[in-house]
Structure formats: C-alpha cells, structure tokens
Design a protein around this motif. Structure first.
Motif, short mmCIF file in Angstrom:
data_model
loop_
_atom_site.label_atom_id
_atom_site.label_comp_id
_atom_site.label_asym_id
_atom_site.label_seq_id
_atom_site.Cartn_x
_atom_site.Cartn_y
_atom_site.Cartn_z
N VAL A 38 0.83 -1.19 0.00
CA VAL A 38 0.00 0.00 0.00
C VAL A 38 0.87 1.25 0.00
O VAL A 38 1.97 1.24 0.57
N PRO A 39 0.39 2.33 -0.62
CA PRO A 39 1.11 3.59 -0.54
C PRO A 39 1.03 4.16 0.88
O PRO A 39 0.02 3.97 1.57
N VAL A 40 2.08 4.85 1.26
CA VAL A 40 2.10 5.57 2.54
C VAL A 40 1.96 7.05 2.21
O VAL A 40 2.69 7.58 1.35
N VAL A 41 1.02 7.73 2.87
CA VAL A 41 0.73 9.12 2.54
C VAL A 41 0.94 10.03 3.76
O VAL A 41 0.90 9.58 4.90
N ASP A 42 1.15 11.32 3.46
CA ASP A 42 1.24 12.31 4.53
C ASP A 42 -0.14 12.92 4.78
O ASP A 42 -1.14 12.42 4.27
N ASP A 43 -0.19 13.99 5.54
CA ASP A 43 -1.47 14.60 5.90
C ASP A 43 -2.22 15.17 4.69
O ASP A 43 -3.44 15.34 4.74
N LEU A 44 -1.51 15.47 3.60
CA LEU A 44 -2.13 16.03 2.40
C LEU A 44 -2.38 14.97 1.33
O LEU A 44 -2.68 15.30 0.19
N ARG A 100 1.48 9.43 -13.53
CA ARG A 100 0.41 10.39 -13.76
C ARG A 100 -0.70 9.73 -14.58
O ARG A 100 -0.43 8.84 -15.39
N PRO A 101 -1.96 10.15 -14.40
CA PRO A 101 -3.07 9.53 -15.11
C PRO A 101 -2.94 9.57 -16.63
O PRO A 101 -3.42 8.67 -17.33
N GLU A 102 -2.28 10.59 -17.16
CA GLU A 102 -2.18 10.74 -18.62
C GLU A 102 -1.05 9.93 -19.23
O GLU A 102 -0.91 9.88 -20.46
N TRP A 103 -0.26 9.26 -18.42
CA TRP A 103 0.83 8.44 -18.97
C TRP A 103 0.30 7.30 -19.82
O TRP A 103 -0.78 6.76 -19.56
N THR A 104 1.09 6.91 -20.82
CA THR A 104 0.76 5.75 -21.63
C THR A 104 1.21 4.48 -20.90
O THR A 104 1.96 4.54 -19.92
N VAL A 105 0.77 3.34 -21.43
CA VAL A 105 1.19 2.06 -20.87
C VAL A 105 2.71 1.92 -20.96
O VAL A 105 3.36 1.41 -20.03
N VAL A 106 3.28 2.37 -22.07
CA VAL A 106 4.73 2.27 -22.25
C VAL A 106 5.47 3.10 -21.21
O VAL A 106 6.46 2.64 -20.61
N GLU A 107 5.01 4.33 -20.96
CA GLU A 107 5.67 5.17 -19.95
C GLU A 107 5.63 4.52 -18.58
O GLU A 107 6.63 4.51 -17.85
N GLY A 116 12.34 -0.95 -10.64
CA GLY A 116 12.29 -2.30 -10.10
C GLY A 116 11.12 -2.52 -9.18
O GLY A 116 11.24 -3.20 -8.15
N VAL A 117 9.95 -1.94 -9.52
CA VAL A 117 8.75 -2.07 -8.68
C VAL A 117 7.63 -2.74 -9.46
O VAL A 117 7.65 -2.81 -10.70
N LYS A 118 6.62 -3.23 -8.73
CA LYS A 118 5.51 -3.93 -9.34
C LYS A 118 4.27 -3.05 -9.50
O LYS A 118 3.32 -3.46 -10.17
N ARG A 119 4.29 -1.90 -8.90
CA ARG A 119 3.12 -1.03 -8.93
C ARG A 119 3.56 0.42 -8.75
O ARG A 119 4.65 0.68 -8.21
N LEU A 120 2.71 1.35 -9.21
CA LEU A 120 3.02 2.77 -9.09
C LEU A 120 1.81 3.51 -8.52
O LEU A 120 0.71 3.39 -9.07
N PRO A 121 1.97 4.27 -7.43
CA PRO A 121 0.90 5.18 -7.04
C PRO A 121 0.70 6.21 -8.15
O PRO A 121 1.66 6.60 -8.81
N VAL A 122 -0.53 6.63 -8.34
CA VAL A 122 -0.85 7.61 -9.38
C VAL A 122 -1.29 8.90 -8.70
O VAL A 122 -2.14 8.87 -7.80
N VAL A 123 -0.70 10.01 -9.11
CA VAL A 123 -0.98 11.29 -8.46
C VAL A 123 -1.51 12.31 -9.47
O VAL A 123 -1.25 12.22 -10.67
N ASP A 124 -2.26 13.28 -8.94
CA ASP A 124 -2.78 14.36 -9.79
C ASP A 124 -1.77 15.50 -9.86
O ASP A 124 -0.62 15.37 -9.42
N GLU A 125 -2.21 16.64 -10.41
CA GLU A 125 -1.31 17.76 -10.62
C GLU A 125 -0.75 18.30 -9.31
O GLU A 125 0.36 18.85 -9.27
N ALA A 126 -1.49 18.13 -8.23
CA ALA A 126 -1.05 18.62 -6.92
C ALA A 126 -0.25 17.57 -6.15
O ALA A 126 0.13 17.81 -5.00
N ARG A 128 -1.38 14.65 -5.20
CA ARG A 128 -2.24 13.87 -4.31
C ARG A 128 -2.54 12.50 -4.92
O ARG A 128 -2.72 12.38 -6.14
N LEU A 129 -2.65 11.51 -4.07
CA LEU A 129 -2.91 10.14 -4.52
C LEU A 129 -4.32 10.02 -5.09
O LEU A 129 -5.30 10.37 -4.44
#
Length: 223
Positions: A38-44, A100-107, A116-126, A128-129
C-alpha cells in the motif's frame, strides 16, 4: 488512434495508510483488502513511500527467535524503537515512484522497470494520490480481441491516419500477431506502418508481406 492511459487502467479508491500507521494497522489493512502493498501518505495525501508484506516480514525477522537463546533486554534499533512499536514511515520503501493519469502504458512500464517495482501510485497535478496501477493492470491491454485490433488498424491507422485505400492492404490478426499483405506506393512506408501497428494497444508483433508499386517486395517482421 485511442491509447489507453494509466488513468483508464488504474485502480481508484486505492487502499492507503498514513505515515503514522503501526505495523499491526498495516498488516490488518493488507489482509482485509487482499493486497500485498500500500502507498504511505502524509497529511495532504501525498505518497511518500510504499510499504509491502516484504517490509513487514523483514521487520519481524529482526525480532528475537523464541526457540533461540533467552534475550533479557529487547534491542533498540536505529530508529529508536523496540519490538513492533514502529510506523509505516520507518518501514516503507521511499521515495515513492509515482505515475500520472495521462501516462501511456509504455511510460508506466518503463518507470516500473527502471525502479524495479511492481506497482506505481498515481498522483494528480497537486501530487495527491488518486489511484494505483500494477503490472497486471498494464497487461490488460493484451486482452483486447483480435477483431478489435483488426478494425482499429484497418480503419483508424491505415485509412484515417495514413490515407491508404481500404483495398490496398489486408489485415489479419491472430492472438495479437498482425500480418499485413498488399501494395503501397513506396517501400519506405513499410517501417512507418509497422511502427504504428506496434503502437496499437494489444498488438504483440507485426509481420509484413507488402509489395511496393515499383514491384519491390518488402518482407519484414517486428515484435
């Protein structure tokens, strides 16, 4: 052509833990939601790392062995904690490699491979997860039906993008493998067609059996 983006493939409403979450809270979150990290997040809600089952097991492995010699004083670790009194921030792998949400599958695939990871958290312009994308999510593009691939290549790529006559090339697709046959004005157009076909989500390989108007036969394969 329409390419699926990370935003199309990611899981929304992603399970997350706060940086102050305890080992027990993290373990419960993983078990209750049937996930391995799971991703670990801060207060924001900015991802600052990722904590996995492996991180928890590594911490447990540091504990005294009940079957071993008696230890009269619990060791104090470099983070100043003893036993399981430790937070997600101390356990996590950081920093978090994000997409980022606009990334392609290749990116996204290249970012995973590079980090070397199996997953990526996706964040918006600010920052935020907003979701998480896994290797399995990226592979979903290869579940597209052969008929859908054939239609996209024939209609969108060859006719609309390249302006070729519908009768100039025939398109066959079997298990994501594309075979192109027919005639084009110039042999130099063949590698362009091949690269565009490989860019179609779900295409595994491209074989061409194309003759130029000058009579030159071009037989290439990519994949």
């Amino acid at each position: 052509m329409q390419h699926r983006t990370v935003g199309d493939l990611m899981t929304r409403g992603v399970i997350q833990v706060h940086r102050s979450a305890s080992l027990k809270e993290i373990a419960v979150s993983l078990a209750d939601n049937d996930v391995t990290a799971v991703p670990v997040v801060d207060d924001l809600r900015h991802p600052i790392g990722v904590v996995s089952e492996g991180d928890l097991v590594a911490r447990i492995a540091e504990r005294p062995d009940p079957a071993g010699p008696v230890v009269y004083a619990a060791p104090t670790r470099r983070d100043g904690t003893a036993g399981d009194d430790v937070t997600a921030e101390a356990l996590m792998t950081a920093p978090a490699e994000c997409a980022r949400p606009e990334w392609t599958v290749v990116e996204a695939a290249r970012a995973m491979e590079s980090a070397g990871v199996k997953r990526l958290p996706v964040v918006d312009e600010a920052g935020r997860l907003v979701g998480i994308v896994s290797r399995g999510d990226l592979l979903r593009v290869f579940l597209r039906r052969d008929g859908a691939l054939r239609e996209e290549i024939s209609r969108d790529l060859l006719v609309r993008t390249l302006g070729l006559a519908p009768s100039s090339l025939t398109v066959e697709v079997a298990d994501g493998r594309v075979t192109l046959k027919g005639r084009v004005d110039s042999a130099e157009l063949v590698p362009v067609i091949e690269r565009l076909c490989l860019g179609v989500d779900g295409v595994v390989s491209v074989d061409t059996e194309i003759v130029s108007r000058s009579g030159e036969t071009v037989d290439w394969s990519i994949g």
